[in-house]
Design an enzyme around this catalytic site. Structure first.
Site, PDB file in Angstrom:
ATOM      1  N   ASP A  80      74.852 -19.174 113.399  1.00  0.00           N
ATOM      2  CA  ASP A  80      75.063 -20.390 112.612  1.00  0.00           C
ATOM      3  C   ASP A  80      75.892 -20.148 111.341  1.00  0.00           C
ATOM      4  OD1 ASP A  80      74.745 -23.100 112.823  1.00  0.00           O
ATOM      5  OD2 ASP A  80      72.838 -23.175 111.726  1.00  0.00           O
ATOM      6  N   ASP A 109      69.340 -20.138 111.469  1.00  0.00           N
ATOM      7  CA  ASP A 109      68.844 -21.517 111.483  1.00  0.00           C
ATOM      8  C   ASP A 109      67.591 -21.597 112.354  1.00  0.00           C
ATOM      9  OD1 ASP A 109      68.435 -24.208 111.396  1.00  0.00           O
ATOM     10  OD2 ASP A 109      70.209 -24.765 112.588  1.00  0.00           O
ATOM     11  N   ASP A 126      66.279 -29.702 110.428  1.00  0.00           N
ATOM     12  CA  ASP A 126      67.191 -28.949 111.289  1.00  0.00           C
ATOM     13  C   ASP A 126      68.635 -29.472 111.190  1.00  0.00           C
ATOM     14  OD1 ASP A 126      67.923 -27.002 113.053  1.00  0.00           O
ATOM     15  OD2 ASP A 126      67.127 -27.998 114.845  1.00  0.00           O
ATOM     16  N   LYS A 174      62.764 -25.126 115.399  1.00  0.00           N
ATOM     17  CA  LYS A 174      63.402 -25.179 116.718  1.00  0.00           C
ATOM     18  C   LYS A 174      62.484 -24.543 117.756  1.00  0.00           C
ATOM     19  CE  LYS A 174      68.292 -24.710 115.367  1.00  0.00           C
ATOM     20  NZ  LYS A 174      68.837 -25.943 115.911  1.00  0.00           N
ATOM     21  N   GLU A 176      70.516 -29.238 108.740  1.00  0.00           N
ATOM     22  CA  GLU A 176      70.687 -28.600 107.433  1.00  0.00           C
ATOM     23  C   GLU A 176      72.157 -28.320 107.101  1.00  0.00           C
ATOM     24  OE1 GLU A 176      70.189 -26.982 110.152  1.00  0.00           O
ATOM     25  OE2 GLU A 176      71.744 -25.453 109.989  1.00  0.00           O
ATOM     26  N   ARG A 231      74.922 -29.994 107.500  1.00  0.00           N
ATOM     27  CA  ARG A 231      75.655 -31.077 106.822  1.00  0.00           C
ATOM     28  C   ARG A 231      75.253 -31.189 105.363  1.00  0.00           C
ATOM     29  NH1 ARG A 231      73.429 -35.304 111.121  1.00  0.00           N
ATOM     30  NH2 ARG A 231      73.522 -33.374 112.308  1.00  0.00           N
ATOM     31  N   LYS A 262      80.530 -23.241 107.354  1.00  0.00           N
ATOM     32  CA  LYS A 262      79.064 -23.315 107.362  1.00  0.00           C
ATOM     33  C   LYS A 262      78.519 -21.901 107.384  1.00  0.00           C
ATOM     34  CE  LYS A 262      75.057 -24.860 110.080  1.00  0.00           C
ATOM     35  NZ  LYS A 262      74.538 -25.738 111.154  1.00  0.00           N
TER      36      LYS A 262
HETATM   37  N1  BES Z   1      72.962 -25.062 113.981  1.00  0.00           N
HETATM   38  C1  BES Z   1      72.599 -26.226 114.690  1.00  0.00           C
HETATM   39  C2  BES Z   1      73.645 -26.673 115.707  1.00  0.00           C
HETATM   40  C3  BES Z   1      73.953 -25.719 116.839  1.00  0.00           C
HETATM   41  C4  BES Z   1      73.386 -25.883 118.075  1.00  0.00           C
HETATM   42  C5  BES Z   1      74.864 -24.701 116.664  1.00  0.00           C
HETATM   43  C6  BES Z   1      73.699 -25.029 119.110  1.00  0.00           C
HETATM   44  C7  BES Z   1      75.183 -23.834 117.696  1.00  0.00           C
HETATM   45  C8  BES Z   1      74.611 -24.001 118.924  1.00  0.00           C
HETATM   46  C9  BES Z   1      72.379 -27.367 113.711  1.00  0.00           C
HETATM   47  O1  BES Z   1      71.933 -27.024 112.453  1.00  0.00           O
HETATM   48  C10 BES Z   1      71.306 -28.242 114.281  1.00  0.00           C
HETATM   49  O2  BES Z   1      70.213 -27.771 114.394  1.00  0.00           O
HETATM   50  N2  BES Z   1      71.654 -29.471 114.626  1.00  0.00           N
HETATM   51  C11 BES Z   1      70.733 -30.392 115.186  1.00  0.00           C
HETATM   52  C12 BES Z   1      70.919 -31.707 114.473  1.00  0.00           C
HETATM   53  C13 BES Z   1      69.849 -32.723 114.768  1.00  0.00           C
HETATM   54  C14 BES Z   1      68.529 -32.293 114.146  1.00  0.00           C
HETATM   55  C15 BES Z   1      70.283 -34.043 114.208  1.00  0.00           C
HETATM   56  C16 BES Z   1      71.060 -30.508 116.666  1.00  0.00           C
HETATM   57  O3  BES Z   1      72.230 -30.442 117.035  1.00  0.00           O
HETATM   58  O4  BES Z   1      70.131 -30.627 117.456  1.00  0.00           O
HETATM   59 ZN    ZN Z   2      72.434 -25.138 111.821  1.00  0.00          ZN
HETATM   60 MG    MG Z   3      69.825 -26.883 112.324  1.00  0.00          MG
END
Ligand code: BES
Ligand code: ZN
Ligand code: MG
Length: 498
Positions: A290, A272, A349, A279, A351, A353, A267
Site C-alpha cells: 500500500d 494497511d 479502511d 480487513k 484511509e 484518500r 500514497k
Molecule cells: N489499500 C486499499 C486498496 C487496495 C486494495 C490496494 C487491493 C491494493 C489492492 C484501500 O485503502 C482500501 O482499503 N480501500 C477500500 C475502500 C473502501 C473501504 C471504501 C476498498 O477498496 O475496499
Molecule cells: Zn490502503
Molecule cells: Mg484501506
C-alpha cells in the site's frame, strides 16, 4: 551488469552469448543477423529456420553453439514478431526476456545487436534506451532475505555490450543507454521498496530512502508539525500505529529557470490493516504494497535527480501505517483537513484518500502548476481494470490525456475513468462537510471525487494503481511481484515537458 556500446562487427566479438534477432516470417535474414548466418555457413537460414521451424515470433528464442566459427561462444536468436506489430515497447520486452534467457545459460558477458535499429523509422537512441530499460528491468531480482545465494551468484551477468559497426552511431546509442539505465533503475528502486516487508519499510524507512537521494532537497515533517499545520486527516490515520508517521517533501530544482512546476504525490501507507474496520486476512495479506505510490515517487525523484529535466518537481509522501491500536481513529470520528473541510469517517479502511487529501492541499500551497497523485487507492479499481491498466481520473482532460500517452510510451497502460458531479452526492455526511466513503458501487470514482475536493483550482490527475502495482505472474518485461507502476509513465511525462 554494465551496459555499454562497442564499435565493431558481430562476427568479431568474443563473449559468452551473442544476441541477434529475426522478424517473424523472414527466411533469409539480412543485416547483422545475416552476417552471423553467413559466418556460420548458413546454419541459421538452412537449419534453424528451415529445419527447426524457428519462426521469429515475439520472444521466441533459439540457442546454438558456434563451434569456434566466430569468437562468441553461443548465439541466441530472439524473435521480434511481425514487422507490422513492431514498436519500441517490443524492444524493451524482448531485451528483458533475452537477459533472463542468458542468465539461464549462465552467461557472464553478452554482446547484442541493437534491436529495431534501422527498421520502421526507429531512432538508434530510442532503441538503445528501450534495450537498456528492458535489460535492467529483466535482470531484477529481490533475494536479500534468501540465505542460500551461491547458485544465484553464478547467474550474475557482468556486461552487456551493444555492437555497432557504424562509427558515427555510438554517441547516440550511449545517450539512449544512459536514459534507459536511469529510468529502469528508478523502476527497480521502487520495486525494492515495495518488496521490503512492512516491518522494515516503515514511514521512517521511506523518509531515510528520500534523504538518501542525492541532488534534491528533502524535508521531513514529524507528527507534531503536521498536526500543528492542520493536517487533521493525515495525522488521524497514523494514530493507531506505534510507528511514527513521516511527512516527506522532496524538491528538485532544475539548473536553469523552471519551465513549470509539478507536484507528484504518492500514497505511503506502509501497511494497511484496515484500522478498526479491520480487513479480513486474505485482503490484508499483501497490504505491504500500500506504499507503492510512494515507492513510485521515490523512484521518480531518484531518476529526476540524474536526468535533470527543466521542470521543478515536488515529490510528496504523507507516510504512515494504518493500524487498529488503542489510539486509532474510529468510525464516526469527525476530522478537520488542512484546507478547512470537515470529514466524517465512514470507514477507517478508506484511509488512503484521507492522507492524500491533506498532501494534495499541501501541494496546492507549494504554488505548483500541476498535481499528480499515484495511489493503491481502491479494490474497486482493481476489480474494474485488473492488473493490465491503472485507472486515471482528473479535474481536466489535458493532464490525464498526456499521462495516458506517456504511459503508452513507457510500456504502461492508464485508462481514464469518469468523475461526475453526481458522485459528490454519495459523499454527503449528516454532520460534516464530507464522509470518506460512498456506496458499494463505483468505488474508484467516489474515491477520486473525494480527492478532487482538495485540489482547488489546480490542474490535477489521480492514478489508481491498486491493480497494477503488484502482479501475480510474469507480464512482458516484468517478473511477478512489484512492478514500479507509474514510474516510467510519469518520467516520460516529465521528459516530454522538458
Ligand atoms: N489499500 C486499499 C486498496 C487496495 C486494495 C490496494 C487491493 C491494493 C489492492 C484501500 O485503502 C482500501 O482499503 N480501500 C477500500 C475502500 C473502501 C473501504 C471504501 C476498498 O477498496 O475496499
Ligand atoms: Zn490502503
Ligand atoms: Mg484501506
Amino acid at each position: 551488469m554494465e551496459i555499454k556500446v562497442k564499435q565493431g562487427s558481430l562476427t568479431d566479438v568474443s563473449c559468452d552469448v551473442l544476441v541477434i534477432n529475426l522478424f517473424e516470417g523472414v527466411k533469409n535474414p539480412g543485416g547483422g543477423t545475416g552476417a552471423v548466418d553467413k559466418a556460420l555457413n548458413g546454419l541459421i537460414s538452412s537449419y534453424v529456420i528451415e529445419k527447426e521451424g524457428f519462426k521469429g515470433k515475439l520472444n521466441e528464442m533459439y540457442v546454438l553453439p558456434t563451434h569456434g566459427k566466430i569468437p562468441a561462444d553461443k548465439v541466441l536468436i530472439a524473435g521480434l514478431g511481425k514487422p507490422g506489430d513492431f514498436n519500441p515497447n517490443k524492444i524493451r520486452e524482448v531485451s528483458s526476456k533475452v537477459i533472463k534467457k542468458a542468465k539461464s545459460l549462465k552467461a557472464k558477458t553478452i554482446c547484442t545487436i541493437l534491436h529495431g535499429a534501422g527498421s520502421a523509422g526507429l531512432e538508434d537512441e530510442n532503441c538503445a534506451r528501450m534495450l537498456a530499460e528492458g535489460a535492467i528491468i529483466g535482470n531484477y531480482s529481490f533475494d536479500k532475505y534468501k540465505t542460500k545465494k551461491d547458485e544465484d551468484k553464478e547467474k550474475e551477468i557482468r556486461s552487456l555490450e551493444i555492437i555497432e559497426i557504424d562509427a558515427s552511431k555510438p554517441g547516440n546509442i550511449n545517450k539512449g543507454i544512459e536514459t534507459g539505465k536511469i529510468i529502469a533503475q528508478g523502476v527497480n528502486f521502487a520495486r525494492n521498496l515495495v518488496n521490503e516487508p512492512a516491518c522494515t519499510a516503515t514511514p521512517s524507512f521511506l523518509a531515510r530512502a528520500a534523504l538518501s537521494i542525492e541532488g534534491i532537497e528533502c524535508k521531513i515533517l514529524e507528527r507534531e508539525e503536521t498536526e500543528k499545520m492542520g493536517m487533521g486527516l493525515y495525522t488521524a490515520v497514523g494514530k493507531g500505529s506505534a510507528e511514527p508517521p513521516k511527512f516527506i517533501h522532496m524538491k528538485y530544482l532544475p539548473p536553469a529557470k523552471a519551465r513549470k512546476k509539478i507536484a507528484i504525490i504518492g500514497k505511503g501507507i506502509t501497511f494497511d490493516s484496515g484500522g478498526l474496520d479491520l480487513k479480513p486476512p486474505a485482503s490484508m495479506r499483501m497490504m505491504k504494497e500500500d506504499m507503492s505510490g510512494s515507492a513510485a515517487v521515490l523512484g521518480i525523484m531518484q531518476a529526476v535527480s540524474r536526468l535533470k529535466p527543466g521542470i521543478e518537481i515536488h515529490g510528496i509522501i504523507a507516510a504512515c501505517e494504518n493500524m487498529p491500536g488503542s489510539r486509532a481513529y474510529r468510525p464516526g470520528d469527525v476530522l478537520k483537513s488542512m484546507n478547512g473541510k470537515t470529514v466524517e469517517v465512514d470507514n477507517t479502511d478508506a484511509e488512503g484518500r484521507l492522507t492524500l487529501a491533506d498532501a494534495i492541499h499541501y501541494a496546492v500551497l507549494q504554488d505548483v502548476d500541476e498535481i499528480i497523485d499515484i495511489a493503491t487507492l481502491t479494490g474497486a479499481c482493481m476489480v474494474a481494470l485488473g492488473s493490465l491498466a491503472a485507472g486515471i481520473m482528473g479535474n481536466n482532460d489535458d493532464l490525464p490525456d498526456d499521462l495516458i500517452e506517456s504511459a503508452e510510451k513507457g510500456g504502461e497502460r492508464f485508462w481514464q475513468l469518469p468523475l461526475y458531479e453526481e458522485h459528490k452526492e454519495e459523499l454527503k455526511s449528516d454532520i460534516a462537510d464530507l464522509k470518506n466513503c460512498g456506496s458499494r458501487y463505483g468505488g474508484a470514482l467516489t474515491a477520486g471525487t473525494f480527492l478532487k475536493e482538495f485540489a482547488g483550482n489546480k490542474k490535477w490527475a489521480h492514478i489508481d494503481i491498486a491493480g497494477t502495482a503488484w502482479i501475480d505472474k510474469e507480464l512482458k518485461e516484468l517478473a511477478k511481484g512489484p512492478t514500479g507502476s507509474g514510474v516510467r509513465a510519469i518520467l516520460n511525462y516529465i521528459l516530454a515537458g522538458t
